[in-house]
Design a protein around this motif. Structure first.
Motif, PDB file in Angstrom:
ATOM      1  N   GLN A 109       5.064   9.764   3.297  1.00  0.00           N
ATOM      2  CA  GLN A 109       6.382  10.383   3.117  1.00  0.00           C
ATOM      3  C   GLN A 109       6.641  11.495   4.131  1.00  0.00           C
ATOM      4  N   GLY A 110       5.609  11.948   4.804  1.00  0.00           N
ATOM      5  CA  GLY A 110       5.750  13.016   5.790  1.00  0.00           C
ATOM      6  C   GLY A 110       5.425  14.374   5.202  1.00  0.00           C
ATOM      7  N   THR A 111       4.817  15.219   6.009  1.00  0.00           N
ATOM      8  CA  THR A 111       4.515  16.584   5.588  1.00  0.00           C
ATOM      9  C   THR A 111       4.836  17.532   6.748  1.00  0.00           C
ATOM     10  N   GLN A 112       5.489  18.631   6.425  1.00  0.00           N
ATOM     11  CA  GLN A 112       5.937  19.564   7.458  1.00  0.00           C
ATOM     12  C   GLN A 112       4.790  20.464   7.897  1.00  0.00           C
ATOM     13  N   VAL A 113       4.622  20.578   9.195  1.00  0.00           N
ATOM     14  CA  VAL A 113       3.695  21.533   9.794  1.00  0.00           C
ATOM     15  C   VAL A 113       4.515  22.461  10.677  1.00  0.00           C
ATOM     16  N   THR A 114       4.444  23.751  10.389  1.00  0.00           N
ATOM     17  CA  THR A 114       5.176  24.745  11.161  1.00  0.00           C
ATOM     18  C   THR A 114       4.194  25.758  11.719  1.00  0.00           C
ATOM     19  N   VAL A 115       4.230  25.913  13.038  1.00  0.00           N
ATOM     20  CA  VAL A 115       3.342  26.873  13.709  1.00  0.00           C
ATOM     21  C   VAL A 115       4.219  27.984  14.265  1.00  0.00           C
ATOM     22  N   VAL A 160       0.853  -1.184   0.000  1.00  0.00           N
ATOM     23  CA  VAL A 160       0.000   0.000   0.000  1.00  0.00           C
ATOM     24  C   VAL A 160       0.888   1.232   0.000  1.00  0.00           C
ATOM     25  N   GLN A 161       0.589   2.169  -0.877  1.00  0.00           N
ATOM     26  CA  GLN A 161       1.287   3.463  -0.863  1.00  0.00           C
ATOM     27  C   GLN A 161       0.383   4.498  -0.211  1.00  0.00           C
ATOM     28  N   LEU A 162       0.973   5.341   0.612  1.00  0.00           N
ATOM     29  CA  LEU A 162       0.245   6.409   1.293  1.00  0.00           C
ATOM     30  C   LEU A 162       0.804   7.754   0.841  1.00  0.00           C
ATOM     31  N   VAL A 163      -0.092   8.659   0.466  1.00  0.00           N
ATOM     32  CA  VAL A 163       0.319   9.985   0.018  1.00  0.00           C
ATOM     33  C   VAL A 163      -0.363  11.031   0.892  1.00  0.00           C
ATOM     34  N   GLU A 164       0.461  11.881   1.513  1.00  0.00           N
ATOM     35  CA  GLU A 164      -0.061  12.904   2.407  1.00  0.00           C
ATOM     36  C   GLU A 164      -0.127  14.247   1.705  1.00  0.00           C
ATOM     37  N   SER A 165      -0.986  15.095   2.209  1.00  0.00           N
ATOM     38  CA  SER A 165      -1.043  16.477   1.750  1.00  0.00           C
ATOM     39  C   SER A 165      -1.616  17.345   2.870  1.00  0.00           C
ATOM     40  N   GLY A 166      -1.391  18.665   2.745  1.00  0.00           N
ATOM     41  CA  GLY A 166      -2.038  19.598   3.655  1.00  0.00           C
ATOM     42  C   GLY A 166      -1.158  20.287   4.661  1.00  0.00           C
ATOM     43  N   GLY A 167       0.116  19.988   4.705  1.00  0.00           N
ATOM     44  CA  GLY A 167       0.986  20.672   5.655  1.00  0.00           C
ATOM     45  C   GLY A 167       1.259  22.104   5.229  1.00  0.00           C
ATOM     46  N   GLY A 168       1.993  22.828   6.078  1.00  0.00           N
ATOM     47  CA  GLY A 168       2.335  24.200   5.747  1.00  0.00           C
ATOM     48  C   GLY A 168       2.675  25.023   6.966  1.00  0.00           C
ATOM     49  N   LEU A 169       2.704  26.327   6.737  1.00  0.00           N
ATOM     50  CA  LEU A 169       3.023  27.289   7.796  1.00  0.00           C
ATOM     51  C   LEU A 169       1.734  27.959   8.250  1.00  0.00           C
ATOM     52  N   VAL A 170       1.532  28.019   9.554  1.00  0.00           N
ATOM     53  CA  VAL A 170       0.318  28.629  10.100  1.00  0.00           C
ATOM     54  C   VAL A 170       0.681  29.369  11.377  1.00  0.00           C
ATOM     55  N   GLN A 171      -0.063  30.415  11.669  1.00  0.00           N
ATOM     56  CA  GLN A 171       0.175  31.168  12.895  1.00  0.00           C
ATOM     57  C   GLN A 171      -0.430  30.444  14.099  1.00  0.00           C
ATOM     58  N   PRO A 172       0.087  30.705  15.279  1.00  0.00           N
ATOM     59  CA  PRO A 172      -0.519  30.108  16.482  1.00  0.00           C
ATOM     60  C   PRO A 172      -2.003  30.436  16.554  1.00  0.00           C
ATOM     61  N   GLY A 173      -2.789  29.429  16.915  1.00  0.00           N
ATOM     62  CA  GLY A 173      -4.235  29.582  16.952  1.00  0.00           C
ATOM     63  C   GLY A 173      -4.926  29.229  15.653  1.00  0.00           C
ATOM     64  N   GLY A 174      -4.155  29.026  14.613  1.00  0.00           N
ATOM     65  CA  GLY A 174      -4.722  28.702  13.313  1.00  0.00           C
ATOM     66  C   GLY A 174      -5.047  27.225  13.167  1.00  0.00           C
ATOM     67  N   SER A 175      -5.493  26.865  11.963  1.00  0.00           N
ATOM     68  CA  SER A 175      -5.918  25.493  11.683  1.00  0.00           C
ATOM     69  C   SER A 175      -5.296  24.988  10.393  1.00  0.00           C
ATOM     70  N   LEU A 176      -5.109  23.679  10.342  1.00  0.00           N
ATOM     71  CA  LEU A 176      -4.689  22.987   9.133  1.00  0.00           C
ATOM     72  C   LEU A 176      -5.405  21.638   9.072  1.00  0.00           C
ATOM     73  N   ARG A 177      -5.573  21.132   7.868  1.00  0.00           N
ATOM     74  CA  ARG A 177      -6.148  19.809   7.698  1.00  0.00           C
ATOM     75  C   ARG A 177      -5.205  18.958   6.857  1.00  0.00           C
ATOM     76  N   LEU A 178      -4.766  17.857   7.430  1.00  0.00           N
ATOM     77  CA  LEU A 178      -3.916  16.920   6.716  1.00  0.00           C
ATOM     78  C   LEU A 178      -4.759  15.796   6.129  1.00  0.00           C
ATOM     79  N   SER A 179      -4.353  15.327   4.959  1.00  0.00           N
ATOM     80  CA  SER A 179      -5.034  14.207   4.312  1.00  0.00           C
ATOM     81  C   SER A 179      -4.032  13.104   4.014  1.00  0.00           C
ATOM     82  N   CYS A 180      -4.505  11.882   4.065  1.00  0.00           N
ATOM     83  CA  CYS A 180      -3.682  10.724   3.704  1.00  0.00           C
ATOM     84  C   CYS A 180      -4.498   9.832   2.791  1.00  0.00           C
TER      85      CYS A 180
END
Length: 118
Positions: A110-116, A2-22
């Motif tokens: 593969q991993g996705t970077q989330v930076t707050v 099985v291959q897994l592909v992630e998306s949705g990471g990024g840079l966000v300010q404190p208090g913000g929101s992100l949604r990751l998908s796999c």
């Protein structure tokens, strides 16, 4: 396999929101757990949240009340909704699919970077 592909990471300010998908390359059958892990520099990879085919979910204490793990009806995709993000949530996030008993059936994205950060 099985291959897994992630998306949705990024840079966000404190208090913000992100949604990751796999997204998995094939249907996920019974007896698998879908999860999200994270790893920041100098720390071990930790389980953030996991969900079963029956939608039973569990979370690490530090994200309870802020993160929500879910999966869609296609049985191929799961998500991590991250709200009220904090700088300590900064990490590389990995999705994971593993069989409940057959330990060799353990797959990673593969991993996705989330930076707050402000």
């Amino acid at each position: 396999q099985v291959q897994l592909v992630e998306s949705g990471g990024g840079l966000v300010q404190p208090g913000g929101s992100l949604r990751l998908s796999c997204a998995a390359s094939r249907l996920i059958f019974t007896n698998y757990i879908m999860g999200w892990y994270r790893q920041s520099p100098g720390k071990e990879r930790e389980l953030v949240a996991a969900i079963t085919k029956d939608s039973a979910a569990n979370y690490v204490d530090s994200v309870k009340g802020r993160f929500i793990i879910s999966r869609d009806s296609t049985q191929k995709t799961w998500y991590l909704q991250m709200n009220n993000l904090k700088p300590e949530d900064t990490a590389v996030y990995y999705c994971n699919l593993r069989h409940l008993t057959l330990t060799h059936l353990n797959y990673w994205g593969q991993g996705t970077q989330v930076t707050v950060s402000s």
